[in-house]
Design a protein around this motif. Structure first.
Motif, PDB file in Angstrom:
ATOM      1  N   ALA A  69      -3.942  -0.254  -0.826  1.00  0.00           N
ATOM      2  CA  ALA A  69      -3.761  -0.676   0.563  1.00  0.00           C
ATOM      3  C   ALA A  69      -4.342  -2.066   0.808  1.00  0.00           C
ATOM      4  O   ALA A  69      -3.814  -2.834   1.618  1.00  0.00           O
ATOM      5  CB  ALA A  69      -4.408   0.337   1.500  1.00  0.00           C
ATOM      6  N   SER A  70      -5.393  -2.405   0.096  1.00  0.00           N
ATOM      7  CA  SER A  70      -6.064  -3.695   0.276  1.00  0.00           C
ATOM      8  C   SER A  70      -5.170  -4.879  -0.081  1.00  0.00           C
ATOM      9  O   SER A  70      -5.463  -6.019   0.316  1.00  0.00           O
ATOM     10  CB  SER A  70      -7.335  -3.750  -0.568  1.00  0.00           C
ATOM     11  OG  SER A  70      -7.028  -3.656  -1.952  1.00  0.00           O
ATOM     12  N   HIS A  72      -2.044  -5.180   0.897  1.00  0.00           N
ATOM     13  CA  HIS A  72      -0.976  -5.264   1.878  1.00  0.00           C
ATOM     14  C   HIS A  72      -1.530  -5.751   3.218  1.00  0.00           C
ATOM     15  O   HIS A  72      -2.726  -5.616   3.491  1.00  0.00           O
ATOM     16  CB  HIS A  72      -0.296  -3.903   2.027  1.00  0.00           C
ATOM     17  CG  HIS A  72       0.361  -3.439   0.753  1.00  0.00           C
ATOM     18  ND1 HIS A  72       1.671  -3.686   0.463  1.00  0.00           N
ATOM     19  CD2 HIS A  72      -0.154  -2.777  -0.320  1.00  0.00           C
ATOM     20  CE1 HIS A  72       1.951  -3.171  -0.740  1.00  0.00           C
ATOM     21  NE2 HIS A  72       0.867  -2.623  -1.224  1.00  0.00           N
ATOM     22  N   LYS A  73      -0.657  -6.294   4.039  1.00  0.00           N
ATOM     23  CA  LYS A  73      -1.083  -6.881   5.317  1.00  0.00           C
ATOM     24  C   LYS A  73      -1.196  -5.814   6.398  1.00  0.00           C
ATOM     25  O   LYS A  73      -0.411  -4.867   6.432  1.00  0.00           O
ATOM     26  CB  LYS A  73      -0.079  -7.953   5.746  1.00  0.00           C
ATOM     27  CG  LYS A  73      -0.019  -9.157   4.811  1.00  0.00           C
ATOM     28  CD  LYS A  73       1.018 -10.169   5.278  1.00  0.00           C
ATOM     29  CE  LYS A  73       1.077 -11.360   4.334  1.00  0.00           C
ATOM     30  NZ  LYS A  73       2.106 -12.347   4.753  1.00  0.00           N
ATOM     31  N   PRO A  74      -2.176  -5.971   7.308  1.00  0.00           N
ATOM     32  CA  PRO A  74      -2.268  -5.055   8.442  1.00  0.00           C
ATOM     33  C   PRO A  74      -1.075  -5.246   9.372  1.00  0.00           C
ATOM     34  O   PRO A  74      -0.458  -6.314   9.370  1.00  0.00           O
ATOM     35  CB  PRO A  74      -3.586  -5.478   9.110  1.00  0.00           C
ATOM     36  CG  PRO A  74      -3.835  -6.881   8.665  1.00  0.00           C
ATOM     37  CD  PRO A  74      -3.229  -6.995   7.301  1.00  0.00           C
ATOM     38  N   PRO A  75      -0.725  -4.232  10.154  1.00  0.00           N
ATOM     39  CA  PRO A  75      -1.448  -2.957  10.298  1.00  0.00           C
ATOM     40  C   PRO A  75      -1.015  -1.885   9.301  1.00  0.00           C
ATOM     41  O   PRO A  75      -1.547  -0.777   9.327  1.00  0.00           O
ATOM     42  CB  PRO A  75      -1.082  -2.547  11.729  1.00  0.00           C
ATOM     43  CG  PRO A  75       0.333  -3.049  11.876  1.00  0.00           C
ATOM     44  CD  PRO A  75       0.389  -4.352  11.121  1.00  0.00           C
ATOM     45  N   ASN A  76      -0.063  -2.230   8.442  1.00  0.00           N
ATOM     46  CA  ASN A  76       0.482  -1.208   7.528  1.00  0.00           C
ATOM     47  C   ASN A  76      -0.254  -1.200   6.193  1.00  0.00           C
ATOM     48  O   ASN A  76       0.364  -1.281   5.126  1.00  0.00           O
ATOM     49  CB  ASN A  76       1.984  -1.467   7.317  1.00  0.00           C
ATOM     50  CG  ASN A  76       2.761  -1.426   8.611  1.00  0.00           C
ATOM     51  OD1 ASN A  76       2.604  -0.506   9.412  1.00  0.00           O
ATOM     52  ND2 ASN A  76       3.594  -2.433   8.829  1.00  0.00           N
ATOM     53  N   ASN A  77      -1.563  -1.099   6.270  1.00  0.00           N
ATOM     54  CA  ASN A  77      -2.357  -1.114   5.043  1.00  0.00           C
ATOM     55  C   ASN A  77      -3.542  -0.152   5.137  1.00  0.00           C
ATOM     56  O   ASN A  77      -4.644  -0.469   4.711  1.00  0.00           O
ATOM     57  CB  ASN A  77      -2.831  -2.528   4.726  1.00  0.00           C
ATOM     58  CG  ASN A  77      -3.787  -3.073   5.769  1.00  0.00           C
ATOM     59  OD1 ASN A  77      -3.871  -2.563   6.885  1.00  0.00           O
ATOM     60  ND2 ASN A  77      -4.519  -4.116   5.403  1.00  0.00           N
ATOM     61  N   LYS A  78      -3.262   1.017   5.668  1.00  0.00           N
ATOM     62  CA  LYS A  78      -4.315   2.019   5.826  1.00  0.00           C
ATOM     63  C   LYS A  78      -4.222   3.032   4.688  1.00  0.00           C
ATOM     64  O   LYS A  78      -3.190   3.714   4.536  1.00  0.00           O
ATOM     65  CB  LYS A  78      -4.189   2.734   7.176  1.00  0.00           C
ATOM     66  CG  LYS A  78      -4.379   1.813   8.371  1.00  0.00           C
ATOM     67  CD  LYS A  78      -4.231   2.568   9.677  1.00  0.00           C
ATOM     68  CE  LYS A  78      -4.540   1.671  10.868  1.00  0.00           C
ATOM     69  NZ  LYS A  78      -3.630   0.517  10.935  1.00  0.00           N
ATOM     70  N   THR A  81      -2.553   6.855   4.762  1.00  0.00           N
ATOM     71  CA  THR A  81      -1.579   7.025   5.839  1.00  0.00           C
ATOM     72  C   THR A  81      -0.419   6.031   5.769  1.00  0.00           C
ATOM     73  O   THR A  81       0.697   6.365   6.158  1.00  0.00           O
ATOM     74  CB  THR A  81      -2.247   6.908   7.226  1.00  0.00           C
ATOM     75  OG1 THR A  81      -2.880   5.636   7.338  1.00  0.00           O
ATOM     76  CG2 THR A  81      -3.277   8.006   7.419  1.00  0.00           C
ATOM     77  N   SER A  82      -0.662   4.821   5.297  1.00  0.00           N
ATOM     78  CA  SER A  82       0.410   3.834   5.192  1.00  0.00           C
ATOM     79  C   SER A  82       1.213   4.058   3.922  1.00  0.00           C
ATOM     80  O   SER A  82       0.736   4.647   2.944  1.00  0.00           O
ATOM     81  CB  SER A  82      -0.164   2.410   5.172  1.00  0.00           C
ATOM     82  OG  SER A  82      -0.808   2.102   6.385  1.00  0.00           O
TER      83      SER A  82
END
Length: 236
Positions: A69-70, A72-78, A81-82
């Motif tokens: 996840a780290s 990838h860009k927010p907000p889709n980097n949780k 869950t993402s």
């Protein structure tokens, strides 16, 4: 004159221990599976059996792996869950959606190491997987792309070259890397057994779907007292 009966291939079992690594286990693993360390005594019991081929696999990622996840860009980097749609780098028309995870099993880190309590002295081969940053690779055999496959670990070649007929699987996690390894083992032509109590899932609620997949492809889910284990004990 009756036709001759074709010769049968002699039984030759292999034990494949999937990803029993620090990052998948409490108390400090970044992607710890509840009870992950608890299966090691059972796996060591399996390692003590006369399997002629014993293999341990390792998730082994570069820091910039697509599943983190780290990266990838927010907000889709949780983490957890993402998700992210990965394109086959060799065929952009083939895509697979994957969950995003915390950084884990990074090459050269403590988290990528096999657990010290695992009796690796009895392991003949350690197979590393997931080094290609572009693709997810739950299975210990290969990434999930098929047109074409991007990354293979060499596990299939080891097993085929050794004349293995049956693959017995234990390790982590039951609903991800164990499942995909078992399904691919069937696809490689091996009779495949998953030893249920020698695995643990990330999500216990997902196991009903795993069992359905096993039934669909022909993976046998067994316990330590199953006659398939007894057959290994009698192997010579």
């Amino acid at each position: 004159m009756s036709e001759a009966t074709p010769p049968t291939t002699p039984f030759k079992p292999a034990l494949v221990i999937v990803d029993v690594q620090e990052d998948f286990c409490p108390p400090t693993g970044s992607l710890a599976v509840a009870g992950g360390r608890d299966i090691v005594p059972l796996i060591n019991e399996l390692l003590a059996l006369p399997f002629p081929v014993k293999i341990a696999t390792k998730d082994f990622h570069p820091q910039d792996h697509v599943s983190f996840a780290s990266n990838h860009k927010p907000p889709n980097n949780k983490p957890f869950t993402s998700s992210f749609v990965i394109q086959n780098p060799l065929n952009k028309t083939e895509t697979i959606e994957t969950e995003l995870w915390p950084d884990h099993c990074v090459i050269g880190t403590k988290g990528a190491e096999l657990l010290p309590e695992l009796d690796v002295s009895k392991v003949q081969h350690i197979v590393e997987k997931g080094q290609d940053k572009r693709v997810e690779m739950y299975s210990a055999f290969a990434d999930p792309f098929r047109n074409p496959t991007v990354s293979k670990s060499g596990l299939a070649k080891i097993l085929h070259d050794a004349g293995v007929t049956d693959v017995y699987i234990a390790g982590l996690a039951a609903d991800y890397c164990v499942k995909f390894t078992a399904v691919d083992a069937v696809g490689e032509g091996f009779k495949t057994w998953v030893i249920e109590e020698a695995t643990k899932p990330v999500d216990p609620a997902a196991m009903k779907w795993v069992w359905q997949e096993y039934e669909r492809v022909g993976v046998d889910l067994i316990g330590m007292d199953h006659n398939a284990i007894q057959k290994v004990k009698e192997y010579s």
